[in-house]
Write an enzyme that holds these catalytic residues in place. Structure first.
Site, PDB file in Angstrom:
ATOM      1  N   CYS A  15       0.865  -1.279  -0.002  1.00 13.99           N
ATOM      2  CA  CYS A  15       0.061   0.142  -0.083  1.00 13.99           C
ATOM      3  C   CYS A  15       0.869   1.160  -0.005  1.00 13.99           C
ATOM      4  CB  CYS A  15      -0.979  -0.137   1.127  1.00 13.99           C
ATOM      5  SG  CYS A  15      -1.961   1.545   0.988  1.00 13.99           S
ATOM      6  N   ASP A 415       1.476   0.258 -41.629  1.00  9.17           N
ATOM      7  CA  ASP A 415       2.438  -0.046 -42.687  1.00  9.17           C
ATOM      8  C   ASP A 415       1.827  -1.087 -43.735  1.00  9.17           C
ATOM      9  OD1 ASP A 415       5.104   0.949 -43.771  1.00  9.17           O
ATOM     10  OD2 ASP A 415       5.561  -1.281 -43.119  1.00  9.17           O
TER      11      ASP A 415
END
Ligand code: ATP
Ligand code: ZN
Length: 724
Positions: A15, A415
């Protein structure tokens, strides 16, 4: 000085407030240049100057100052199972606290009935509660003390305040309850994060632990990490392949799902590569290991995923910044809650002390929600599950930021060659202008093509060899990216390239120009071949679109994305291909730098734009895109290195899944954050109205943490290749 990086295991790091402890412990340590935290795996990464810092000593220092046991990853202590106390201590002391609390309650309510005198029952009850506080506080109080000494007002200090506040008010049972519930919430949190950790790790454990090595005497079973390059390994039908290698004997269908996410097996025979973690089909095969398991593709993938998990996504960074002022803010609210009403009572001549007592209790409840854990864990647990799920499906994402970015994409640029097409062009027509015959044209083009890495050139060279044309050697070869190439054969200069290239170089001739222009209407791409004196001819090559391309483009459109094809090819060939595949837009005759501009333009006009390529000759455009996605990670090292996201299979079909997955992860993050903040807000309001008590507040807090973790783990299911 030189920079080094070391990763440490930190027990109990799950935490934000442990992060604060660690930061504080390292704040004035010399030679530290950067810190990174991975809450899910409990790891801290330290960048340091290796002349001033020794990792092992640093670990000792951190342990002493933060109280969190810290060992360098890979050190023998890190591999040894943790001692019982650090694994189970928290649960044990919480259980003890709970028992003592129960005893205290029983004595309080039933002590007199059981024959104890009132005073004795009360004293025994108080003693029991004190025991519960001590047991619940063994972990809490030392940490709180450390924070206090460092002048940090964190959740440990607040909880301790709440406990001693209640004791000061004579509410021993209340104090014991807080101590116990705090232990419960800490252990549940640790358990749920540990569960997430295990689930995620299991997802990546795909290679078997042992292998069968072929030796002179027969077959021996050895641990996979003892295999060396060159070892001969036997893989029986139906078994997992334990190591990367090349098949020596046997044929089989290999299920590569674990790596590529593709569920159809691929046929493999002698000379073919196979990968650790994939599953051998119907035949028994013998393979030669190409190296130790650490160098296997699956190990590289796992390393990448680990590294990706350790990085922080932008949302995560924003949340932890938020957490930094969230806790102090709640403390201020709690203080106001405790002090304002009595101040008002004092001014109005009311009962100051009684008012203070009533509101002090509410302030304690408010303090409980100061813990930002649920909020802080909400994002990383979603991101890490998302990354692991993707890896399981054969989609390697290099960091949470890219997963988040994928979810925000508005457009995808492709491409053409090797991405929308198979990238295996074939020569379909050779035209000779009269200065030589077709074989001359091919011979010269092949000689130049042989020297470069361009797919068209290589295809021409291959074609010439198939026709048994003797290909000479070209010297002084230079490639002009996006245009063509030139070189000398027997001291004579020749050029190979696009029509535009020879026009610009002044090598074209009017008659040839017209003839070649006409040919450009036909399917495929023409490459011109010229001498310094003028054109010799052209060669037309045709590349097939990928069979899945059209369907994938359509699916992306359905997801609301724009698509555009970027290519160096001529406008007519580009338009024909774009039409065939249904791509939304196309740009042709682009030089590598133009592709970068096109990406920038798209981003400006339509929002974040990703680029999909094969990672071979489109590096600048990939780098310019918000997210670069390369395909064919299994076969091409280039793809694996250069892109932000790698589709391991040489296949576009994971693209729509990737987009949906990115969006699902973002949605999950937002859900989790809303959930965490929402619950806190409700508890805050209820506390101020005196409806919520300490129990409810703590349970709501733990509940939210458990909920966000469980919610995020649902993303792991998306990693099952069976789900679409
Ligand atoms: N090394 C080379 N050898 C032969 N022709 C070349 C070479 N480089 C470029 N060309 C010519 O220039 C054109 C554009 O090349 P470029 O590499 O930019 O794109 P492409 O391979 O056609 O496809 P894409 O841009 O979609 O990957 C090619 O179609 C080809 O005619
Ligand atoms: Zn011309």
């Amino acid at each position: 000085m030189s920079r080094a990086r070391c990763t440490f295991h930190v027990r109990g790091l799950d935490c934000e407030h442990e992060v604060a402890l660690l930061r504080a412990a390292l704040k004035d340590a010399p030679g530290i240049e950067g810190l990174g935290f991975d809450l899910i795996n409990g790891l801290m990464t330290v960048d340091y100057d290796d002349q001033r810092v020794d990792p092992a000593r640093l670990a000792g220092q951190v342990t002493a100052r933060s109280g969190l046991e810290t060992v360098p990853v890979g050190a023998p202590e890190a591999e040894a199972p943790p001692p019982w106390w650090s694994r189970r201590g928290l649960q044990a002391s919480t259980a003890a606290s709970g028992l003592a609390l129960a005893a205290g309650m029983l004595l309080h309510y039933f002590g007199a009935k059981a024959g104890l005198s009132d005073g004795a029952a009360e004293r025994a009850s108080t003693a029991s509660c004190a025991l519960a506080i001590a047991a619940g506080g063994v972990w809490l109080f030392p940490r709180a003390w450390r924070s206090l000494r460092g002048l940090r007002l964190d959740i440990d200090v607040l909880m301790t305040l709440a406990i001693f506040g209640a004791v000061a008010l004579g509410q021993w049972d209340e104090a014991a309850t807080v101590a116990f519930l705090f232990g419960v919430s800490e252990s549940l949190e640790a358990l749920s994060v540990a569960r997430a950790r295990r689930a995620i790790r299991r997802l990546l454990e795909v290679a078997p632990p042992t292998a069968e090595r072929i030796v002179a005497a027969g077959v021996e079973t050895i641990a996979v990490d003892r295999i060396d390059g060159g070892d001969r390994i036997l893989v029986r039908s139906g078994d997992q392949i334990p190591i990367d290698g090349v098949i020596l004997k046997g044929r089989s269908g290999v299920d590569q799902k674990a790596i590529t996410g593709e569920s159809t097996p691929v046929e493999r025979g002698p000379g073919d590569p196979v990968y650790a973690g994939t599953v051998n089909g119907e035949g028994t095969i013998e393979i030669e290991a190409s190296g130790p398991i650490g160098e296997a593709l699956i190990s590289r993938i796992v390393d990448q995923v680990r590294a990706a998990q350790a990085g922080r996504a932008p949302v995560e960074r924003r949340i932890s910044q938020f957490a930094r002022w969230y806790t102090p803010l709640v403390v201020v609210i709690a203080l106001l809650t405790a002090l304002l009403p009595p101040a008002y009572a004092w001014a109005a001549g009311g009962p100051v002390w009684a008012t203070f007592l009533a509101w002090f209790a509410k302030a304690l409840v408010v303090l409980v929600i100061a813990c930002p854990c649920a909020l802080v864990i909400a994002t990383p647990v979603a991101v890490v599950s998302g990354l692991a799920a993707a890896a399981r499906r054969g989609v390697l994402i290099k960091g949470g930021e890219f997963l988040e970015a994928v979810g925000r994409l508005r457009a995808l640029a492709f491409d053409k060659t090797g991405t929308l097409t198979l990238g295996r062009p074939d020569v379909v027509e050779v035209f000779a202008s009269g200065q030589g015959d077709q074989a001359d044209v091919l011979r010269i083009a092949a000689a130049l093509g042989d020297r470069g890495g361009h797919v068209l050139g290589k295809a021409i060279a291959r074609h010439a060899r198939d026709l048994r044309i003797d290909v000479p050697r070209a010297d002084d070869y230079t490639a002009i990216p996006g245009k063509g190439a030139q070189g000398r054969i027997d001291a004579v200069e020749y050029h190979l390239g696009s029509h535009r290239y020879i026009d610009e170089a002044g090598l074209c001739r009017p008659e040839f120009h017209a003839e070649m222009g006409e040919a450009e209407g036909r399917p495929g791409t023409e490459v011109a071949v010229t001498a310094a004196t003028g054109p010799l001819g052209w060669i037309r090559l045709a590349d097939r679109p990928r069979p899945e391309a059209a369907a994938v483009v359509a699916e992306l459109h359905a997801l609301g994305l724009r698509t555009v094809m970027l290519t160096g090819d001529n406008p007519r060939a580009a338009a024909a291909m774009a039409r065939e595949l249904g791509v939304g837009d196309q740009r042709s005759e682009l030089l590598p730098a133009d592709k970068v501009l096109a990406i920038d333009e798209y981003t400006a006009a339509h929002g974040p734009t990703g680029m999909v390529g094969d990672g071979v000759n489109d590096a600048p455009a990939l780098a310019a895109a918000r997210v670069s996605i390369a395909l064919g990670g299994v076969s091409s090292g280039a793809a694996l290195e250069t892109a932000d996201v790698v589709l391991m299979a040489d296949d576009l079909r994971q693209l729509p899944w990737l987009v949906r997955h990115g969006r699902a992860t973002l949605r999950m993050i937002h859900q989790n954050i809303a959930l965490a903040i929402g619950v806190k807000a409700v508890v805050l309001v209820l506390a101020l109205f005196g409806i919520a008590n300490m129990w409810m507040a703590i349970l709501a807090d733990v509940g939210t943490t458990l909920l966000v973790v469980a919610n995020a783990l649902r993303l792991l299911r998306a990693g099952d290749p069976a789900t679409r």
